[in-house]
Design an enzyme around this catalytic site. Structure first.
Site, PDB file in Angstrom:
ATOM      1  N   ASN A   7       3.707  -6.817  -7.157  1.00  0.00           N
ATOM      2  CA  ASN A   7       4.906  -7.116  -6.306  1.00  0.00           C
ATOM      3  C   ASN A   7       5.245  -8.396  -5.834  1.00  0.00           C
ATOM      4  O   ASN A   7       6.303  -8.909  -5.637  1.00  0.00           O
ATOM      5  CB  ASN A   7       4.804  -5.880  -5.187  1.00  0.00           C
ATOM      6  CG  ASN A   7       3.993  -6.163  -4.422  1.00  0.00           C
ATOM      7  OD1 ASN A   7       2.934  -6.547  -4.661  1.00  0.00           O
ATOM      8  ND2 ASN A   7       4.229  -5.588  -3.166  1.00  0.00           N
TER       9      ASN A   7
ATOM     10  N   GLU B 238      -6.079 -11.043   6.554  1.00  0.00           N
ATOM     11  CA  GLU B 238      -5.659 -12.237   5.667  1.00  0.00           C
ATOM     12  C   GLU B 238      -4.724 -13.072   6.492  1.00  0.00           C
ATOM     13  O   GLU B 238      -4.311 -12.606   7.592  1.00  0.00           O
ATOM     14  CB  GLU B 238      -4.846 -11.461   4.520  1.00  0.00           C
ATOM     15  CG  GLU B 238      -5.577 -10.761   3.419  1.00  0.00           C
ATOM     16  CD  GLU B 238      -4.879 -10.405   2.148  1.00  0.00           C
ATOM     17  OE1 GLU B 238      -5.386 -10.974   1.064  1.00  0.00           O
ATOM     18  OE2 GLU B 238      -3.752  -9.863   2.159  1.00  0.00           O
TER      19      GLU B 238
ATOM     20  N   CYS C 269       4.148  -3.876   0.396  1.00  0.00           N
ATOM     21  CA  CYS C 269       3.510  -3.194   1.337  1.00  0.00           C
ATOM     22  C   CYS C 269       4.073  -3.059   2.695  1.00  0.00           C
ATOM     23  O   CYS C 269       3.590  -2.084   3.307  1.00  0.00           O
ATOM     24  CB  CYS C 269       2.236  -3.866   1.350  1.00  0.00           C
ATOM     25  SG  CYS C 269       1.218  -3.971  -0.080  1.00  0.00           S
TER      26      CYS C 269
ATOM     27  N   GLU D 108      -6.146  -5.115   1.650  1.00  0.00           N
ATOM     28  CA  GLU D 108      -4.889  -4.836   2.114  1.00  0.00           C
ATOM     29  C   GLU D 108      -4.463  -3.735   1.201  1.00  0.00           C
ATOM     30  O   GLU D 108      -3.885  -3.873   0.053  1.00  0.00           O
ATOM     31  CB  GLU D 108      -3.959  -6.246   2.115  1.00  0.00           C
ATOM     32  CG  GLU D 108      -2.927  -6.092   3.117  1.00  0.00           C
ATOM     33  CD  GLU D 108      -1.631  -5.929   2.199  1.00  0.00           C
ATOM     34  OE1 GLU D 108      -1.128  -4.585   2.340  1.00  0.00           O
ATOM     35  OE2 GLU D 108      -0.930  -6.664   1.586  1.00  0.00           O
TER      36      GLU D 108
END
Length: 473
Positions: free
Chosen positions: A146, A453, A278, A244
């Site tokens: 994505n 992250e 996400c 993630e």
């Protein structure tokens, strides 16, 4: 192409992967599929290069990361068009993604010289305590389709800054733009073996990376269930992980909110990249006193969105493939069968016989018995639910196995801060829908993953801590 130990390979021994344009359904390119032997070579190259790269001066790594950012910046237009063709997103958004990747490289270039050691206060006479940090080792970077360039950069930049080497495996749906990103790293002068690139599916090439004995850490973005499989496999070698995973993010709109701002933010974050994000808004809770007005404004704003091939730079491009579109349709049908009402969208737009297009869709009369309110749709659907109070909204928002990002609109600062404390999410956006920025830590709670992250904290994900305890004579 594959990149193994500084050598570009245009034909792999594992066959080829065809790349499809989601706007036309045309297969327009292919990349070599890595075999087990090529995965092994890439991992061994990363392990060999780690010996020197991990001992390189932080300032030297910073120069190379900055040079790579410059190379990438020079190719924004070229890479963005390639990204749009393989992923479908509007070319303007593709440019934003590539530019954000350059920011990640520059940010972590600045943080290569973070203190890597510290003297600790003595806890007894005659003892000196030193804590030092060391790069963890070769890292498998497995990035999704994505935001392929950006999310690869989010992992590779801190890994290289910390002194780790990497083997990158992008999604087999979007390998082209990541290949050009890796080319920029190589052209910047990063030594052979420090950055390697292999292509293939998650079940074969991805798992081969996770299982390889030379890989010390895996950094992965993707579905929660895939993350659980990676955890099980990585446990065999006690490998470190940054995951993630799924989001299913809520938006809460309080009765005192600026409705225009809430609608603008909600439409943007629910439908951007066709909801394939996400941190996309997957469910909306609105206090009942403003529910009807909010829904009316939300639908009105959604109706103004344009749809078309990404290269024409509309608001919305196609979805990634037919499987993704079928999942959206299945979630809508499940919701409607349980009493939901489609107030806008819900079908393939007219005039789009080819390509994986779908209308942005708004649902009302939804409840938590519906799949769409429990599981990530990863598509352009916004289910809106009326609630009696902010407290009830927070309770519904927390009634989820996910905990990546939550959003809240209210003019009351006390309400906002109280809700932010109570929401079980790694990031909470108040009166804004910005999901992740390189300067700030980004972490999933619950089944949205673990580890950090972004921000300087991401460097610790790639470092080992060692306590050195010295007794003075």
């Amino acid at each position: 192409m594959l990149l193994i130990n500084g050598e570009w390979i245009d034909k792999g021994t594992g066959g080829a992967i065809r790349v499809q344009d989601p706007a036309t359904e045309e297969f327009f390119a292919e990349v070599p599929r890595a075999s087990d032997e090529e995965v092994d070579r890439a991992c061994r190259a990363a392990a060999k290069a780690f010996k020197s790269w991990s001992r390189s001066l932080p300032a030297e790594r910073a120069v190379l990361l900055s040079a790579a950012a410059q190379k990438l910046e020079e190719k924004v237009e070229e890479i963005a068009k390639l990204l749009t063709r393989e992923q479908g997103k509007p070319v303007g958004e593709a440019k934003e993604e590539v530019r954000a990747a350059t920011q990640a490289l520059r940010f972590f270039a600045r943080y290569t010289e973070l203190p890597v050691g510290e003297w600790r206060a003595p806890n007894r006479a005659g003892i000196v305590n030193l804590v030092r940090r060391y790069p963890v080792g070769p890292v498998a970077v497995i990035s999704p389709w994505n935001y392929p360039v950006l999310l690869t950069a989010w992992k590779v930049a801190p890994a290289l800054a910390a002194g780790c080497t990497v083997v990158i495996k992008p999604s087999s749906k979007t390998p082209l733009a990541v290949t050009e990103f890796v080319r920029c790293l190589a052209e910047a002068g990063i030594p052979a073996g420090v950055v390697n690139l292999v292509h293939g599916g998650g079940g074969d090439v991805g798992m081969a990376l996770v299982r390889h004995p030379d890989i010390a850490k895996v950094s992965f973005t993707g579905e929660t269930e895939t993350g659980k499989v990676i955890m099980r496999e990585a446990a065999r070698g006690m490998k470190r992980l940054t995951l993630e995973l799924g989001g299913h993010c809520p938006l809460i709109v309080a009765a005192d909110a600026d409705l225009k701002a809430a609608v603008e933010g909600g439409v943007y974050r629910a439908f951007r990249n066709m909801g394939q994000v996400c941190n996309s808004i997957n469910r909306i809770y609105v206090e009942r006193s403003v529910f009807e007005e909010f829904v009316h404004m939300f639908v009105e704003r959604t109706q103004k969105l344009t749809i078309g091939p990404g290269l024409s730079n509309p608001d919305l491009g196609p979805m990634i493939d037919e499987e993704a579109r079928r999942r959206v349709i299945a979630h809508i049908e499940d919701a409607v069968s349980k009493g939901a009402e489609v107030v806008y969208g819900g079908k393939v737009p007219s005039g789009f016989e080819r390509g994986f297009f779908f209308e942005p869709t708004v649902l009302v009369n939804v409840n938590h018995e519906m799949t769409i309110m429990r599981e990530e749709t990863f598509g352009p659907v916004a289910p809106i639910m009326a609630v009696e109070s902010l407290e009830e909204a927070v309770s519904f928002a927390n009634d989820s196995r996910y905990g990546l990002v939550a959003y809240l609109y209210t003019r009351d600062l006390e309400k906002a801060l109280r809700a932010a404390d109570e929401l079980d999410y790694g990031t909470v956006g108040i009166n804004n829908v910005v999901g992740g920025e390189v300067e700030h830590p980004y972490a999933g709670w619950k089944e949205s993953g673990f580890g950090f992250e972004l921000s300087e904290h991401a460097l610790d994900e790639f470092l080992l801590f060692k306590h050195i305890r010295v007794k003075r004579g």
